[in-house]
Every structure is written in structure tokens, then in C-alpha cells.
Enzyme design. Structure first.
Site, PDB file in Angstrom:
ATOM      1  N   HIS A  15       0.521 -18.173   4.884  1.00  0.00           N
ATOM      2  CA  HIS A  15      -0.814 -18.681   4.421  1.00  0.00           C
ATOM      3  C   HIS A  15      -1.787 -19.616   5.285  1.00  0.00           C
ATOM      4  O   HIS A  15      -2.153 -20.638   4.971  1.00  0.00           O
ATOM      5  CB  HIS A  15      -0.842 -19.375   3.031  1.00  0.00           C
ATOM      6  CG  HIS A  15      -0.150 -18.594   1.989  1.00  0.00           C
ATOM      7  ND1 HIS A  15      -0.123 -19.143   0.554  1.00  0.00           N
ATOM      8  CD2 HIS A  15       0.416 -17.367   1.894  1.00  0.00           C
ATOM      9  CE1 HIS A  15       0.764 -18.146  -0.211  1.00  0.00           C
ATOM     10  NE2 HIS A  15       0.669 -17.217   0.704  1.00  0.00           N
ATOM     11  N   ASP A  34      -3.287 -22.839   2.659  1.00  0.00           N
ATOM     12  CA  ASP A  34      -2.573 -23.796   2.025  1.00  0.00           C
ATOM     13  C   ASP A  34      -1.203 -23.842   2.391  1.00  0.00           C
ATOM     14  O   ASP A  34      -0.482 -24.738   2.183  1.00  0.00           O
ATOM     15  CB  ASP A  34      -2.549 -23.538   0.468  1.00  0.00           C
ATOM     16  CG  ASP A  34      -1.497 -22.551   0.007  1.00  0.00           C
ATOM     17  OD1 ASP A  34      -1.063 -21.578   0.690  1.00  0.00           O
ATOM     18  OD2 ASP A  34      -1.448 -22.296  -1.314  1.00  0.00           O
ATOM     19  N   ARG A  99      -6.452 -20.691  -1.741  1.00  0.00           N
ATOM     20  CA  ARG A  99      -4.942 -20.383  -1.371  1.00  0.00           C
ATOM     21  C   ARG A  99      -4.860 -19.695   0.008  1.00  0.00           C
ATOM     22  O   ARG A  99      -4.113 -20.391   0.893  1.00  0.00           O
ATOM     23  CB  ARG A  99      -4.424 -19.553  -2.448  1.00  0.00           C
ATOM     24  CG  ARG A  99      -2.944 -19.228  -2.321  1.00  0.00           C
ATOM     25  CD  ARG A  99      -2.241 -18.417  -3.139  1.00  0.00           C
ATOM     26  NE  ARG A  99      -1.047 -18.206  -3.234  1.00  0.00           N
ATOM     27  CZ  ARG A  99      -0.255 -17.334  -3.102  1.00  0.00           C
ATOM     28  NH1 ARG A  99      -0.964 -15.925  -2.859  1.00  0.00           N
ATOM     29  NH2 ARG A  99       1.169 -17.378  -3.170  1.00  0.00           N
ATOM     30  N   ALA A 140      -5.983 -19.282 -10.943  1.00  0.00           N
ATOM     31  CA  ALA A 140      -5.791 -18.090  -9.787  1.00  0.00           C
ATOM     32  C   ALA A 140      -6.914 -17.283 -10.687  1.00  0.00           C
ATOM     33  O   ALA A 140      -6.530 -16.808 -12.094  1.00  0.00           O
ATOM     34  CB  ALA A 140      -4.425 -17.611 -10.135  1.00  0.00           C
ATOM     35  N   TYR A 142      -9.925 -16.260 -12.773  1.00  0.00           N
ATOM     36  CA  TYR A 142     -10.742 -16.634 -14.003  1.00  0.00           C
ATOM     37  C   TYR A 142      -9.978 -17.800 -14.545  1.00  0.00           C
ATOM     38  O   TYR A 142      -8.422 -17.715 -14.408  1.00  0.00           O
ATOM     39  CB  TYR A 142     -11.083 -15.848 -14.881  1.00  0.00           C
ATOM     40  CG  TYR A 142     -11.786 -14.623 -14.155  1.00  0.00           C
ATOM     41  CD1 TYR A 142     -13.083 -14.697 -13.484  1.00  0.00           C
ATOM     42  CD2 TYR A 142     -11.444 -13.294 -14.196  1.00  0.00           C
ATOM     43  CE1 TYR A 142     -13.894 -13.688 -12.806  1.00  0.00           C
ATOM     44  CE2 TYR A 142     -11.843 -12.415 -13.608  1.00  0.00           C
ATOM     45  CZ  TYR A 142     -13.177 -12.575 -12.998  1.00  0.00           C
ATOM     46  OH  TYR A 142     -13.656 -11.469 -12.442  1.00  0.00           O
ATOM     47  N   ASP A 144      -8.501 -18.376 -17.512  1.00  0.00           N
ATOM     48  CA  ASP A 144      -8.246 -17.433 -18.695  1.00  0.00           C
ATOM     49  C   ASP A 144      -7.016 -17.520 -19.236  1.00  0.00           C
ATOM     50  O   ASP A 144      -6.494 -16.857 -20.408  1.00  0.00           O
ATOM     51  CB  ASP A 144      -8.697 -15.934 -18.466  1.00  0.00           C
ATOM     52  CG  ASP A 144      -7.969 -15.485 -17.316  1.00  0.00           C
ATOM     53  OD1 ASP A 144      -7.157 -16.216 -16.840  1.00  0.00           O
ATOM     54  OD2 ASP A 144      -8.193 -14.527 -16.872  1.00  0.00           O
ATOM     55  N   GLU A 184      -3.939 -22.966 -17.034  1.00  0.00           N
ATOM     56  CA  GLU A 184      -5.333 -22.887 -16.294  1.00  0.00           C
ATOM     57  C   GLU A 184      -6.306 -23.815 -17.233  1.00  0.00           C
ATOM     58  O   GLU A 184      -6.922 -24.536 -16.624  1.00  0.00           O
ATOM     59  CB  GLU A 184      -5.865 -21.312 -16.026  1.00  0.00           C
ATOM     60  CG  GLU A 184      -4.854 -20.882 -15.131  1.00  0.00           C
ATOM     61  CD  GLU A 184      -5.426 -19.442 -14.817  1.00  0.00           C
ATOM     62  OE1 GLU A 184      -5.654 -19.058 -13.669  1.00  0.00           O
ATOM     63  OE2 GLU A 184      -5.462 -18.721 -15.839  1.00  0.00           O
TER      64      GLU A 184
END
Length: 320
Positions: A15, A34, A99, A140, A142, A144, A184
């Protein structure tokens, strides 16, 4: 006579990001990943994508908190006077909570877009706005509560995180009870920005073992602004590595939302970068030399690249 513009940035084995674009404001924009912290072989390392530099760190040119950021700098590497002030400090940090941003592009109106890896799901395309927080690792895609939870591996107790280093390889969906998790919806921030679009948000209960990773592993990002290809004007081209496809997203008139993705240029390749020629008919793609996998003509997973380490040319010749 190469010149080092900015040195001492975070670096690692995963990453890394490393996309660089020259903005219409004559500034350099650089993405820093990250470093794969809190994931796979690096799961016992604390993720710093939400950290912001202190004034003392900026004075000391200590950039360790630049992980998971998009940076904005003058051409000599100095900090622009109009960069956002975050927690009372002005630094190179333009946005944070990322990320692994591997694609960045500016539209003709100056809006900036970025493509970013999710964790097995929820790859993102974002509208980048100064000083905003893009949620990682708390969110990560939305916010949701679908599939993704923030598993805080370094905080594993009583069993230490090191005892889980070999657990399921890179499969992060099975989290031991000793590792605390956070949904989240349990996190919020006034500057949080949700993505324009995700690839792909899947429901709770989705089986990675049965269905595979719901990710395209987005890399380069382009924007088509011409009118030579019908219906394409103001479209983002999102390059995918694991599916061997390019995805076209038609932007709204104000550039702040996007339609559903159209799959294009399917091949047994991992697409890395894109250039749209000045004739607005020719598109060039750069492919990987190798990679974990892509998808062949039958839709099966393969590590074989059809045209490795190549520049591919596609030309629009008219509608049929």
C-alpha cells in the site's frame, strides 16, 4: 541533474500508493498509502491514516504521520500557504483517511478525483476536497455497516496479535474473538466524505470463500472530456487490476456524482495507467509485468498476463 523535492516520506512493502499529478494550480499532488498497516502480514502494525502531524513534527520535517494521505506541495517541496489547517497545523496534508490511492486526475473545471483500494470490497472513486477525511480505517466505502468492520489487530488481547500473523494468509474476514472490532456507524467525523462510487459494496453474509474478493483493485484513473466518442464526454476511466477491465463512470453535470460503471476493454491483463491522446479517439493503457491474479476470457482467476509490461493502444473508429 535530478532534484529531490521532498524526502523522508513513509515507505514500506505494501500500500505504497505513490501517484503524482501536476495540478492546474501549479502544485504537485502525491498520494502516500497506509503502508498496509493493520492488514495481512502487517496486521500487527497500527494504522496511521487518521493521524495528523503536529507543529513540532512539521518543524522537524518528521513526516511519519503522512501515511494514508494525499499531499499537496509547491514545486520545490515546500508547504503551500493555502493548504488546509488541520487540528491547528498547516502541513503538506491535503486530505487524509486513505488506504491506497493509486489513481488521481483533474477534470477541466479543476475538480480532483481519486481511485482507492478497499479491503476485499468497497474500492472507491472519490471527489477530493481540501481538508476532508475519507474515513479509512473506520469506514470502507459508504458508512453503511455492510460487510466491513474495523478489526483492530494490534489491540488483540489476551492473545497477542503476533499469534495471528499466519492466520488465513491475507483473508481478513475471519477475526478472532481477541481482536476488538468497530462497526462503521460507531464512528463519525464532521469532515467525512463518502465516495462517489464503490466497486463493490456487498451485503453482510457475503462469502469471500465461495464468491471471491469483491474488488477490482483500482489503479490508474483518467478523464475523458472530448466529444469524439458518443456519450463519453465527462467520463472517468477507472482501471482495474484483478478483473482485467476498465470501468467508465459518467459524471453528472456538476461533477459531484457518477452513474453506474460500464465495463470495457476486457483482457487478461492488469491495467496500471492510462493516457487519452489529443485526438480523443486513441487511448493507451500500461499493463503490469505480473500480479496476483486477473480474469481470463472464461471468467476464471489466473496469474498469467496476456500482454505483460506493455503499452496497449485502443482506437475508436466509429459506431456500429
Amino acid at each position: 541533474n535530478p532534484l529531490d523535492v521532498l524526502t523522508g516520506l513513509p515507505q514500506g512493502l505494501d500500500h505504497v500508493s505513490g501517484r503524482v499529478v501536476f495540478g492546474p494550480d501549479a502544485k504537485l499532488y502525491v498520494s502516500v498509502g497506509d503502508q498496509g498497516n493493520n492488514f495481512a502480514a502487517n496486521r500487527c502494525n497500527v494504522n496511521h491514516a487518521q493521524d495528523l502531524p503536529t507543529a513540532a513534527e512539521v518543524r522537524a520535517k518528521d513526516w511519519k504521520s503522512y501515511q494514508g494521505k494525499i499531499l499537496r506541495m509547491n514545486l520545490d517541496g515546500s508547504i503551500p500557504a493555502d493548504n488546509p489547517v488541520l487540528k491547528g497545523v498547516r502541513s503538506h496534508v491535503y486530505t487524509y483517511g486513505h488506504r491506497n490511492v493509486q489513481g488521481m486526475v483533474f477534470g477541466p473545471d479543476g475538480k480532483m478525483y481519486a481511485s482507492e483500494h478497499g479491503q476485499g470490497t468497497d474500492d472507491e472513486v472519490n471527489l477530493i476536497e481540501a481538508g476532508k477525511n475519507y474515513g479509512w480505517p473506520y469506514v470502507a466505502g459508504y458508512r453503511d455497516d455492510q460487510s466491513y468492520v474495523y478489526a483492530m489487530w494490534p489491540k488483540s488481547a489476551p492473545e497477542p496479535c503476533s499469534s495471528w500473523l499466519s492466520l488465513n494468509g491475507n483473508d481478513m474476514t475471519l477475526v478472532p474473538k481477541s481482536v476488538p472490532v468497530q462497526k462503521e456507524s460507531e464512528w463519525s467525523h464532521p469532515d467525512f466524505r463518502e465516495p462517489l462510487k464503490t466497486f463493490f459494496t456487498v451485503a453482510n453474509g457475503y462469502s469471500w470463500q465461495a464468491s471471491g474478493s469483491a474488488t477490482i483493485a483500482p489503479s490508474g484513473l483518467g478523464i475523458y472530456t472530448g466529444s469524439e466518442i458518443p456519450g463519453w464526454k465527462n467520463s472517468l476511466l477507472v482501471l482495474g487490476m484483478t478483473k482485467g477491465r476498465v470501468y467508465r463512470l459518467l459524471l453528472s453535470a456538476d461533477g459531484r456524482s457518477a452513474g453506474e460503471p460500464q465495463e470495457l476493454f476486457q483482457s487478461q491483463n492488469r491495467y496500471r495507467d492510462v493516457v487519452i491522446a489529443q485526438d480523443n479517439r486513441t487511448i493507451y493503457f500500461v499493463t503490469d509485468v505480473q500480479g496476483r491474479r486477473t480474469t481470463d476470457a472464461r471468467g476464471a482467476s489466473t496469474t498469467t498476463i496476456a500482454e505483460p509490461e506493455a503499452i496497449l493502444e485502443f482506437k475508436y473508429t466509429g459506431s456500429r
